[in-house]
Scaffold this motif. Structure first.
Motif, short mmCIF file in Angstrom:
data_model
loop_
_atom_site.label_atom_id
_atom_site.label_comp_id
_atom_site.label_asym_id
_atom_site.label_seq_id
_atom_site.Cartn_x
_atom_site.Cartn_y
_atom_site.Cartn_z
N VAL A 165 54.20 21.18 23.65
CA VAL A 165 53.01 22.01 23.42
C VAL A 165 51.77 21.19 23.74
O VAL A 165 51.59 20.07 23.25
N GLN A 166 50.90 21.75 24.58
CA GLN A 166 49.65 21.10 24.96
C GLN A 166 48.50 22.06 24.74
O GLN A 166 48.52 23.18 25.23
N LYS A 167 47.50 21.64 23.99
CA LYS A 167 46.32 22.48 23.83
C LYS A 167 45.58 22.55 25.16
O LYS A 167 45.28 21.52 25.77
N ILE A 168 45.25 23.77 25.58
CA ILE A 168 44.52 23.94 26.83
C ILE A 168 43.02 23.90 26.57
O ILE A 168 42.31 23.04 27.09
N THR A 169 42.54 24.82 25.74
CA THR A 169 41.10 24.88 25.47
C THR A 169 40.82 25.85 24.33
O THR A 169 41.64 26.70 24.00
N ASP A 170 39.67 25.69 23.72
CA ASP A 170 39.15 26.69 22.78
C ASP A 170 38.44 27.77 23.58
O ASP A 170 37.95 27.55 24.69
N TYR A 171 38.36 28.96 22.99
CA TYR A 171 37.57 30.04 23.59
C TYR A 171 36.94 30.84 22.46
O TYR A 171 37.35 30.74 21.30
N HIS A 172 35.92 31.62 22.80
CA HIS A 172 35.16 32.34 21.78
C HIS A 172 35.30 33.85 21.94
O HIS A 172 35.50 34.36 23.05
N LEU A 173 35.20 34.54 20.81
CA LEU A 173 35.22 36.00 20.79
C LEU A 173 34.04 36.50 19.96
O LEU A 173 33.66 35.87 18.96
N HIS A 174 33.49 37.62 20.39
CA HIS A 174 32.39 38.25 19.66
C HIS A 174 32.58 39.77 19.68
O HIS A 174 33.33 40.30 20.50
N LEU A 175 31.87 40.43 18.79
CA LEU A 175 31.77 41.88 18.90
C LEU A 175 31.04 42.22 20.19
O LEU A 175 30.10 41.51 20.59
N ALA A 176 31.46 43.30 20.84
CA ALA A 176 30.80 43.70 22.08
C ALA A 176 30.92 45.21 22.25
O ALA A 176 31.82 45.85 21.71
N ALA A 177 29.99 45.75 23.01
CA ALA A 177 29.99 47.18 23.32
C ALA A 177 29.22 47.37 24.62
O ALA A 177 28.49 46.48 25.08
N TRP A 215 38.36 50.50 27.01
CA TRP A 215 37.69 51.42 26.08
C TRP A 215 36.23 51.00 25.88
O TRP A 215 35.33 51.83 25.89
N VAL A 216 36.03 49.71 25.67
CA VAL A 216 34.66 49.21 25.49
C VAL A 216 33.84 49.50 26.74
O VAL A 216 32.71 50.00 26.67
N ARG A 217 34.40 49.20 27.89
CA ARG A 217 33.68 49.39 29.15
C ARG A 217 33.33 50.86 29.39
O ARG A 217 32.28 51.17 29.98
N SER A 218 34.19 51.77 28.93
CA SER A 218 33.94 53.19 29.13
C SER A 218 32.98 53.78 28.10
O SER A 218 32.65 54.96 28.15
N GLY A 219 32.52 52.95 27.14
CA GLY A 219 31.58 53.42 26.15
C GLY A 219 32.21 54.09 24.95
O GLY A 219 31.58 54.89 24.26
N ALA A 220 33.48 53.75 24.67
CA ALA A 220 34.21 54.41 23.58
C ALA A 220 33.91 53.83 22.21
O ALA A 220 34.16 54.50 21.20
N GLY A 221 33.42 52.60 22.13
CA GLY A 221 33.16 52.01 20.82
C GLY A 221 32.88 50.53 20.89
O GLY A 221 32.55 49.98 21.95
N VAL A 222 33.05 49.87 19.73
CA VAL A 222 32.77 48.44 19.56
C VAL A 222 34.08 47.72 19.31
O VAL A 222 34.95 48.22 18.58
N ALA A 223 34.25 46.52 19.89
CA ALA A 223 35.48 45.76 19.70
C ALA A 223 35.19 44.28 19.66
O ALA A 223 34.11 43.83 20.08
N VAL A 224 36.16 43.53 19.15
CA VAL A 224 36.11 42.07 19.26
C VAL A 224 36.64 41.73 20.65
O VAL A 224 37.77 42.07 21.00
N VAL A 225 35.81 41.08 21.46
CA VAL A 225 36.12 40.86 22.87
C VAL A 225 36.04 39.37 23.19
O VAL A 225 35.20 38.64 22.67
N HIS A 226 36.94 38.91 24.05
CA HIS A 226 36.88 37.53 24.55
C HIS A 226 35.59 37.36 25.36
O HIS A 226 35.29 38.17 26.24
N ASP A 227 34.84 36.31 25.09
CA ASP A 227 33.64 36.06 25.88
C ASP A 227 33.97 35.93 27.37
O ASP A 227 33.21 36.39 28.22
N PHE A 228 35.12 35.33 27.68
CA PHE A 228 35.45 35.12 29.09
C PHE A 228 35.77 36.43 29.82
O PHE A 228 35.80 36.46 31.05
#
Length: 303
Positions: A155-167, A226-239
């Motif tokens: 097992v090798q750690k690759i990287t950290d990544y961030h998530l935020h609410l998005a719409a 769903w987020v892209r189509s304007g359906a609501g708010v979600a926790v989304v990967h920043d990348f």
């Protein structure tokens, strides 16, 4: 006992059915059955129990399995060494298992760049929301969101990544403002199907204080669309956000998650130079791509 018999034995041990083993070997299932019977007769012991559910290893079969895997690894390493004398590029087939967030928004461009430098290389990406069984050779390597604690694994750690609410901006313009997390209760929230979350690191609802969502899927790509189509708010990967031109983060200073990707390999495969070289390029490429995409999001919000 020859390697060809071991190859058939391994395919059936992993596939647990004559049909799946035959598909992996490109043999007729009846041929697989005859080969296994011949192997068992030659050894004088039963390696599998047969039932309506399929083929399961007996105690004798389970004892033979690690030796067969070791022989397979040695053969792969020998073939790899022989190919290396013919040139410096990577070649052959490599299969990667990954959660679909990584598989959809990171791996395509990273793998394409590696293949551009290695034209003889063939890469398969399996995008499934589950843990991969490397002992059964479902993949040559896997990317996970948590580090496994059992098994003969590297097992090798690759990287950290961030998530935020998005719409989408379109959704935000048409609905009440979101000034704090409590305001989410007046909005359609998108997330995972609770009983299909395969890793506790993906359970974001608890972090938001929500017990259920209006729209749910086990697929990150479906949630994102769903987020892209304007359906609501979600926790989304920043990348992933740069893949949706109309998407923006919501309450980035209030709610933020940090998760990690890990590269998981079978321990025996550390002897295979080709897989080592590919994994080095993969880890390097993923780290660079996460940094690039996350910086793109930050720069768009703070020009």
């Amino acid at each position: 006992m020859d390697w060809d018999d071991m190859r058939v034995f391994l395919a059936l041990a992993r596939g647990e059915s004559l049909g799946r083993a035959g598909q992996a070997l490109r043999l007729d299932p009846a041929t697989v059955g005859r080969r296994i019977t011949r192997l068992e007769d030659g050894l004088g012991r039963r390696l599998f129990t047969r039932s309506h559910q399929g083929y399961a290893l007996t105690d004798d079969g389970a004892r033979l399995l690690p030796h067969a895997i070791e022989a397979e690894t040695a053969l792969i390493a020998a073939s790899d060494a022989a190919q290396a004398t013919g040139g410096t590029g990577l070649s052959g087939q490599i299969r990667i298992g990954a959660p679909d967030g990584c598989a959809n928004y990171l791996l395509p461009q990273v793998v394409a760049a590696i293949c551009a430098e290695n034209p003889a290389l063939e890469v398969q990406i399996i995008a499934l929301p589950r843990v991969f069984n490397l002992s059964r050779r479902e993949a040559d390597m896997a990317i996970g969101v948590s580090a496994p604690e059992a098994g003969r694994l590297s097992v090798q750690k690759i990287t950290d990544y961030h998530l935020h609410l998005a719409a989408s901006r379109r959704y935000l313009a048409a609905h009440p403002p979101i000034r704090d997390l409590q305001d989410l209760r007046a909005h359609r929230v998108i997330g995972y199907i609770p009983d299909m979350i395969f890793d506790r690191e993906l359970d974001y609802l608890a972090q938001l204080g929500l017990e259920q969502v209006a729209l749910s899927s086990n697929s990150v790509a479906v949630q994102f669309n769903w987020v892209r189509s304007g359906a609501g708010v979600a926790v989304v990967h920043d990348f992933a956000i740069p893949a949706g031109a109309d998407i923006q983060r919501v309450l980035p200073d209030v709610f933020s998650l940090t998760r990690s990707f890990f590269l998981i390999r079978h321990l025996d495969d550390r002897r295979v130079a080709r897989l080592n070289r590919f994994s080095e390029a993969l880890v390097r490429g993923l780290r660079q791509e996460v940094v690039r995409l996350q910086a793109q999001v930050e720069n768009a919000e703070n020009p």
